[in-house]
Write a protein that holds these residues in place. Structure first.
Motif, PDB file in Angstrom:
ATOM      1  N   ILE A 117       0.838  -1.205   0.000  1.00  0.00           N
ATOM      2  CA  ILE A 117       0.000   0.000   0.000  1.00  0.00           C
ATOM      3  C   ILE A 117       0.869   1.250   0.000  1.00  0.00           C
ATOM      4  CG2 ILE A 117      -1.656   1.343   1.356  1.00  0.00           C
ATOM      5  CD1 ILE A 117      -2.807  -1.387   2.302  1.00  0.00           C
ATOM      6  N   SER A 118       1.904   1.271   0.828  1.00  0.00           N
ATOM      7  CA  SER A 118       2.802   2.417   0.898  1.00  0.00           C
ATOM      8  C   SER A 118       3.521   2.625  -0.430  1.00  0.00           C
ATOM      9  CB  SER A 118       3.805   2.217   2.028  1.00  0.00           C
ATOM     10  OG  SER A 118       4.677   3.317   2.127  1.00  0.00           O
ATOM     11  N   GLN A 119       3.986   1.522  -1.013  1.00  0.00           N
ATOM     12  CA  GLN A 119       4.742   1.575  -2.261  1.00  0.00           C
ATOM     13  C   GLN A 119       3.903   2.135  -3.415  1.00  0.00           C
ATOM     14  OE1 GLN A 119       6.214  -2.332  -3.394  1.00  0.00           O
ATOM     15  NE2 GLN A 119       8.241  -1.482  -3.757  1.00  0.00           N
ATOM     16  N   MET A 120       2.615   1.759  -3.461  1.00  0.00           N
ATOM     17  CA  MET A 120       1.774   2.118  -4.590  1.00  0.00           C
ATOM     18  C   MET A 120       1.018   3.430  -4.404  1.00  0.00           C
ATOM     19  SD  MET A 120       0.293  -1.626  -5.751  1.00  0.00           S
ATOM     20  CE  MET A 120      -0.538  -0.953  -7.206  1.00  0.00           C
ATOM     21  N   THR A 121       0.796   3.837  -3.173  1.00  0.00           N
ATOM     22  CA  THR A 121       0.013   5.054  -2.929  1.00  0.00           C
ATOM     23  C   THR A 121       0.844   6.230  -2.438  1.00  0.00           C
ATOM     24  OG1 THR A 121      -0.474   4.494  -0.613  1.00  0.00           O
ATOM     25  CG2 THR A 121      -1.995   3.641  -2.305  1.00  0.00           C
ATOM     26  N   GLY A 122       2.035   5.947  -1.918  1.00  0.00           N
ATOM     27  CA  GLY A 122       2.854   7.006  -1.339  1.00  0.00           C
ATOM     28  C   GLY A 122       2.485   7.358   0.080  1.00  0.00           C
ATOM     29  N   LEU A 123       1.502   6.664   0.653  1.00  0.00           N
ATOM     30  CA  LEU A 123       1.111   6.902   2.036  1.00  0.00           C
ATOM     31  C   LEU A 123       2.103   6.269   3.001  1.00  0.00           C
ATOM     32  CD1 LEU A 123      -2.673   6.025   1.679  1.00  0.00           C
ATOM     33  CD2 LEU A 123      -1.794   8.301   2.231  1.00  0.00           C
TER      34      LEU A 123
END
Length: 448
Positions: free
Chosen positions: A403-409
């Motif tokens: 999720i972090s990798q794909m959204t930048g969150l």
């Protein structure tokens, strides 16, 4: 000795609970399941006494655990479950679950002079004219008008629990949102809706704020629940805003990502109208001092994930563990495989790839759906820099990484299955003065 707080999270399928000391020491947790009757015409209901017994069975276990004096108890709830009581205070109907779909055209008939837009602007949730108490009340008005005419109280299941334990009535502005009768903007009942249903306010629980004291446990309530007589019962919140409190998602710029049957993003927002324009589900959350809560979902994604896992990766009791292990062996991009979860599977293409890439592509396909939703919201000014995950996938660190990798969150996992119950405990601890406010209660109660 330190005082204890009990928090309940009354969900659709089960009730979970936590007992925690005022310095954050977890005394015990527990869970009890509900059993519903389902009918051919969409009925989903449970006997009110059976519902009460299930909640009290868990409360007795929590109350019996070793610890300090119980300072308060509070229940969060996935509310929207209608119950009618007669003038003697006895259930005149079963508890109609929010998933009940027996309503056909009755709500459109009764509410024909009130637009869906007017209801949404006031209530904060889009109305489908088939589910939740407003639709079910329309059904009763058409098919059983005497039930409404002769009723003593109209409430939801959580309010019934509180009344049986304390003899007092109350409805929080948050848990009351899926009642569909409260105007979020004023905190009062929507008079146009009451007029259409021919209801008087005196048969409805008086509205209040999350964190208000509904009442105290009576002698009879103590016998039912095991809670000490005199224990304050605190008005709780709807389940997602309660989980947000339990996860420390309290300010704009954060998002609670609840990964259940649907994946729900809960955003604290300062501007209600901005979120209304995005057709999000609204919650009063921490108003008027703090933010509103706005919710958007990727519907039924868990079912699609499970279907793909079973078909292409693993099956059996440990299939999710196997799935995570395979996905961890792959890398970003899944070897070039893309899976679009909402489309028909391209079986011949998928089977050309090893299980590790298929597993990773299922994860990335899920997150792609999430990113499409968050990107659309960001274009409308609803955005977050930090996401806190709760639910089953939060127990797998790789999900947070993807999720972090794909959204930048920036992504972190929270308290797991008991985050909603922890949120209720935070509300209770603040309400009875163990902490100055909910932010302080979160810092004091969370496990370090």
């Amino acid at each position: 000795m330190l005082k204890d707080i009990i928090g309940l999270d009354i969900g659709t399928s089960s009730v979970k609970g936590i007992r925690i000391s005022e310095n954050g020491e977890k005394r015990t947790t527990g869970k009890e399941g509900f059993t519903y009757r389902r009918g051919e015409n969409g009925q989903v209901e449970i006997d009110a006494e059976q519902y009460l017994a299930t909640c009290c069975r868990l409360l007795r276990r929590l109350a019996a655990a070793e610890g300090g004096e119980i300072a308060a108890a509070c229940a969060a709830s996935a509310s929207g479950n209608l119950l009618i009581l007669d003038r003697q205070g006895k259930p005149a109907t079963p508890v109609y679950n929010w998933q009940d779909t027996r309503v056909q055209d009755e709500a459109k008939q009764i509410l024909q002079n009130i637009s869906a837009e007017e209801i949404y602007e006031a209530v904060g949730w889009p109305f489908d004219y088939q589910t939740f108490p407003l639709a079910q009340l329309c059904y009763l008005k058409c098919h059983s008008p005497e039930t409404l005419k002769n009723c003593g109280k109209i409430c939801m299941s959580t309010e019934y629990l509180y009344w049986r334990l304390s003899g007092a009535w109350g409805l929080s502005n948050s848990a009351g949102t899926p009642f569909y009768l409260l105007d979020q903007r004023t905190g009062r009942y929507h008079q146009t809706l009451l007029k259409a249903l021919e209801l008087q306010e005196n048969v409805l629980p008086p509205p209040g704020k999350t964190g208000g004291i509904a009442g105290s446990v009576t002698k009879e309530g103590a016998a039912l629940s095991g809670l000490p007589e005199g224990t304050p019962l605190i008005l709780g919140a709807f389940d997602h805003p309660s989980a947000a409190r339990g996860a420390g998602v309290l300010q704009e710029g954060q998002m609670l990502l609840s990964c259940g049957t649907s994946w729900v993003g809960f955003y604290p927002v300062e501007d209600r109208e901005k979120a209304i324009r995005c057709q999000m589900l609204m919650d009063p959350f921490r108003t008027p001092e703090g933010c509103w809560g706005a919710m958007a979902s990727v519907p039924s994604v868990a079912e699609r994930i499970e279907c793909y896992i079973k078909k292409y990766v693993a099956d059996g009791d440990d299939m999710f563990e196997q799935f995570a292990a395979y996905a961890a062996e792959s890398e970003f991009g899944a070897g070039g495989l893309e899976i679009h979860l909402l489309e028909q599977p391209k079986e011949a293409e998928i089977k050309q790839f090893p299980k590790k890439d298929i597993a990773r592509a299922i994860m990335e396909g899920t997150v792609r759906l999430l990113k499409e939703k968050t990107d659309l919201l960001e274009q409308q000014g609803i955005c977050a820099k930090e996401a806190v995950m709760v639910g089953g996938p939060s127990e797998c660190p790789l999900w947070a990484e993807v999720i972090s990798q794909m959204t930048g969150l920036t992504v972190r996992a929270a308290q797991g299955a008991y985050t909603g119950a922890m949120g209720a405990a935070i509300v209770a601890a603040s309400a009875v003065g163990l902490y100055e406010n909910e932010m302080a209660a979160y810092e004091g109660l969370r496990q370090q």
